[in-house]
Design a protein around this motif. Structure first.
Motif, mmCIF file in Angstrom:
data_model
loop_
_atom_site.group_PDB
_atom_site.id
_atom_site.type_symbol
_atom_site.label_atom_id
_atom_site.label_comp_id
_atom_site.label_asym_id
_atom_site.label_seq_id
_atom_site.Cartn_x
_atom_site.Cartn_y
_atom_site.Cartn_z
ATOM 1 N N ILE A 275 -18.073 33.225 52.709
ATOM 2 C CA ILE A 275 -16.845 32.457 52.497
ATOM 3 C C ILE A 275 -16.724 32.044 51.036
ATOM 4 O O ILE A 275 -15.629 32.049 50.460
ATOM 5 C CB ILE A 275 -16.819 31.216 53.405
ATOM 6 N N GLY A 276 -17.826 31.671 50.400
ATOM 7 C CA GLY A 276 -17.779 31.268 48.997
ATOM 8 C C GLY A 276 -19.178 31.090 48.446
ATOM 9 O O GLY A 276 -20.164 31.017 49.190
ATOM 10 N N MET A 277 -19.267 31.041 47.116
ATOM 11 C CA MET A 277 -20.555 30.805 46.461
ATOM 12 C C MET A 277 -20.306 30.045 45.167
ATOM 13 O O MET A 277 -19.228 30.110 44.578
ATOM 14 C CB MET A 277 -21.301 32.112 46.209
ATOM 15 N N GLY A 278 -21.332 29.313 44.742
ATOM 16 C CA GLY A 278 -21.231 28.527 43.515
ATOM 17 C C GLY A 278 -22.618 28.161 43.023
ATOM 18 O O GLY A 278 -23.620 28.312 43.753
ATOM 19 N N TRP A 279 -22.673 27.655 41.793
ATOM 20 C CA TRP A 279 -23.949 27.344 41.152
ATOM 21 C C TRP A 279 -24.186 25.842 41.132
ATOM 22 O O TRP A 279 -23.254 25.067 40.901
ATOM 23 C CB TRP A 279 -23.961 27.866 39.722
ATOM 24 N N ASN A 280 -25.444 25.434 41.316
ATOM 25 C CA ASN A 280 -25.769 24.028 41.124
ATOM 26 C C ASN A 280 -26.352 23.824 39.722
ATOM 27 O O ASN A 280 -26.456 24.764 38.930
ATOM 28 C CB ASN A 280 -26.705 23.511 42.226
ATOM 29 N N SER A 281 -26.742 22.587 39.406
ATOM 30 C CA SER A 281 -27.196 22.280 38.044
ATOM 31 C C SER A 281 -28.579 22.849 37.743
ATOM 32 O O SER A 281 -28.993 22.858 36.585
ATOM 33 C CB SER A 281 -27.197 20.760 37.826
ATOM 34 N N SER B 33 -24.453 16.790 38.220
ATOM 35 C CA SER B 33 -24.787 17.230 39.570
ATOM 36 C C SER B 33 -23.648 18.069 40.137
ATOM 37 O O SER B 33 -22.555 18.119 39.577
ATOM 38 C CB SER B 33 -25.065 16.028 40.469
ATOM 39 N N GLY B 34 -23.919 18.709 41.245
ATOM 40 C CA GLY B 34 -22.891 19.552 41.837
ATOM 41 C C GLY B 34 -23.090 19.700 43.325
ATOM 42 O O GLY B 34 -24.177 19.466 43.856
ATOM 43 N N GLY B 35 -22.031 20.060 44.025
ATOM 44 C CA GLY B 35 -22.105 20.224 45.457
ATOM 45 C C GLY B 35 -20.976 21.090 45.955
ATOM 46 O O GLY B 35 -20.330 21.816 45.181
ATOM 47 N N THR C 79 -26.664 19.704 45.785
ATOM 48 C CA THR C 79 -27.353 20.882 46.313
ATOM 49 C C THR C 79 -28.673 21.155 45.599
ATOM 50 O O THR C 79 -29.307 22.181 45.850
ATOM 51 C CB THR C 79 -26.447 22.121 46.205
ATOM 52 N N CYS C 80 -29.082 20.245 44.708
ATOM 53 C CA CYS C 80 -30.376 20.403 44.030
ATOM 54 C C CYS C 80 -31.528 19.788 44.833
ATOM 55 O O CYS C 80 -32.687 19.951 44.460
ATOM 56 C CB CYS C 80 -30.339 19.774 42.634
ATOM 57 N N ARG C 81 -31.207 19.085 45.910
ATOM 58 C CA ARG C 81 -32.258 18.484 46.726
ATOM 59 C C ARG C 81 -33.055 19.566 47.460
ATOM 60 O O ARG C 81 -32.542 20.660 47.722
ATOM 61 C CB ARG C 81 -31.647 17.531 47.751
ATOM 62 N N PRO C 82 -34.308 19.263 47.838
ATOM 63 C CA PRO C 82 -35.066 20.193 48.679
ATOM 64 C C PRO C 82 -34.345 20.443 50.006
ATOM 65 O O PRO C 82 -33.524 19.623 50.454
ATOM 66 C CB PRO C 82 -36.396 19.469 48.892
ATOM 67 N N ARG C 83 -34.662 21.529 50.629
ATOM 68 C CA ARG C 83 -33.976 21.981 51.838
ATOM 69 C C ARG C 83 -33.814 20.880 52.881
ATOM 70 O O ARG C 83 -32.722 20.674 53.426
ATOM 71 C CB ARG C 83 -34.758 23.156 52.436
#
Length: 343
Positions: free
Chosen positions: A88-94, A143-145, A161-165
């Motif tokens: 559906i979509g993709m993007g980059w985090n920090s 930060s990013g999400g 989205t930089c947090r651990p799983r």
């Protein structure tokens, strides 16, 4: 006098006036790839980071077998074998991890070198109702999400989205008053990570508790024409809207102040719209790139094939089939000042 005039002209030849400010479009790279971005899902990392491409093979939504990762110059970095479902979509985090959102409600994170870091459901509800659309965002703090809209028109936000799983937190915002009408358009309002959504002729802000109707002060002739595109500045303080008939509105994100509005007198489809910092916003149409400043001021550039936009804290990145460019405000220290001394 002629020499002074020549220096001034050469220094400002590529500047475009937007009222009290100037903007400049600079070509950073002539890209070394041979790609048609109109046929790809594209994710451009902020701060001049990498670009991810997944070529679409058919109108039914089929994708190629690899996500290709390139530098801003179009040089290949890595590839990710794609064996997942419909993207559906993709993007980059920090951290420059590529986050991929699948229709089935799964999010997967990959390193810039193409290595899978983790894969997990966004949430149980998202997986149950599946993903219809998603938006990625970045904040002034770096930060990013992302946010997703499910098939039943509910919205869920992942703010970092930089947090651990296992530490990723998912926030569900309030439901719309009617869950039977598909929204025309929507976007994420940072830093609160609320959702700004247009449904028919109405506009709402969805926070964690309620859907708050918004009243937009506009002089457009037909208020019933719905808003077709929404862009939010990186700091979350400014919003741009364009309706189905080509009427532009730009102002504060609380909708108490209108900074600019304009009738384009065109129903040409807006392919993309983003803010450049907080001074101007850019619309991509088939044959032109339209830059709108505050007040009545605007400028335009020739259109480019496959044009994609990435908002930055200090401007706007524009990537096409052939170039990587940057549109930004000319800072006051760069504006030349000349003093004529008569002896």
């Amino acid at each position: 006098m002629e020499k002074i005039a020549d220096v001034q002209a050469s220094a400002t030849v590529d500047w475009s006036p937007l009222g009290d400010i100037y903007v400049k479009k600079t070509v950073h790279y002539h890209l070394s790839w041979d790609k048609n971005l109109d046929q790809c899902s594209v994710a451009i990392a902020p701060y001049g980071g990498p670009i991810a491409l997944l070529q679409k093979l058919s109108k039914s939504g089929g994708d190629s077998k690899s996500i290709l990762i390139y530098s801003q110059a179009g040089n290949p970095i890595s590839s990710i074998p794609w064996e997942g479902g419909r993207l559906i979509g993709m993007g980059w985090n920090s951290n420059e991890d590529l986050i991929c959102i699948l229709e089935e409600g799964t999010m997967a994170a990959y390193s810039i070198n193409g290595l899978l870091k983790y894969s997990r459901p966004v949430s149980r509800e998202v997986r149950e109702h599946r993903v219809l659309d998603c938006k990625f965002f970045h904040t002034m703090e770096g930060s990013g999400g992302f946010a997703v809209m499910t098939n039943c028109y509910q919205f869920f936000v992942v703010a970092d989205t930089c947090r651990p799983r296992d530490e990723i937190r998912v926030k569900k915002v309030a439901d719309l008053p009617s869950m039977t009408v598909r929204p025309n358009c929507w976007n994420v309002l940072t830093p609160q990570c609320n959702i700004l959504v247009s449904v028919e002729e109405k506009l709402y802000i969805l926070d964690q508790y309620e859907a708050i109707p918004q009243s937009v002060l506009t002089s457009k002739k037909d208020p019933s024409v719905y808003w077709a595109e929404i862009a939010v500045s990186v700091d979350g303080k400014a919003v741009a809207l364009v309706d189905k008939g080509g009427y532009l509105w730009g102002g504060t994100s609380d909708f108490k102040t209108c900074e600019t509005e304009m009738d384009l007198q065109s129903t040409a489809k807006v392919l993309a719209m983003e803010w450049g910092a907080k001074d101007f916003f850019v619309l991509v149409m088939e044959k032109l790139i339209f830059v709108k400043g505050f007040g009545k001021h605007w400028c335009k550039y020739p259109g480019k094939l496959g044009c994609c936009l990435q908002p930055e804290v200090d401007g706007l990145r524009l990537v096409s089939n052939t170039t990587s460019e940057f549109i930004h405000r000319v800072t006051s220290m760069l504006i030349p000042h000349y003093t004529l001394i008569i002896v």
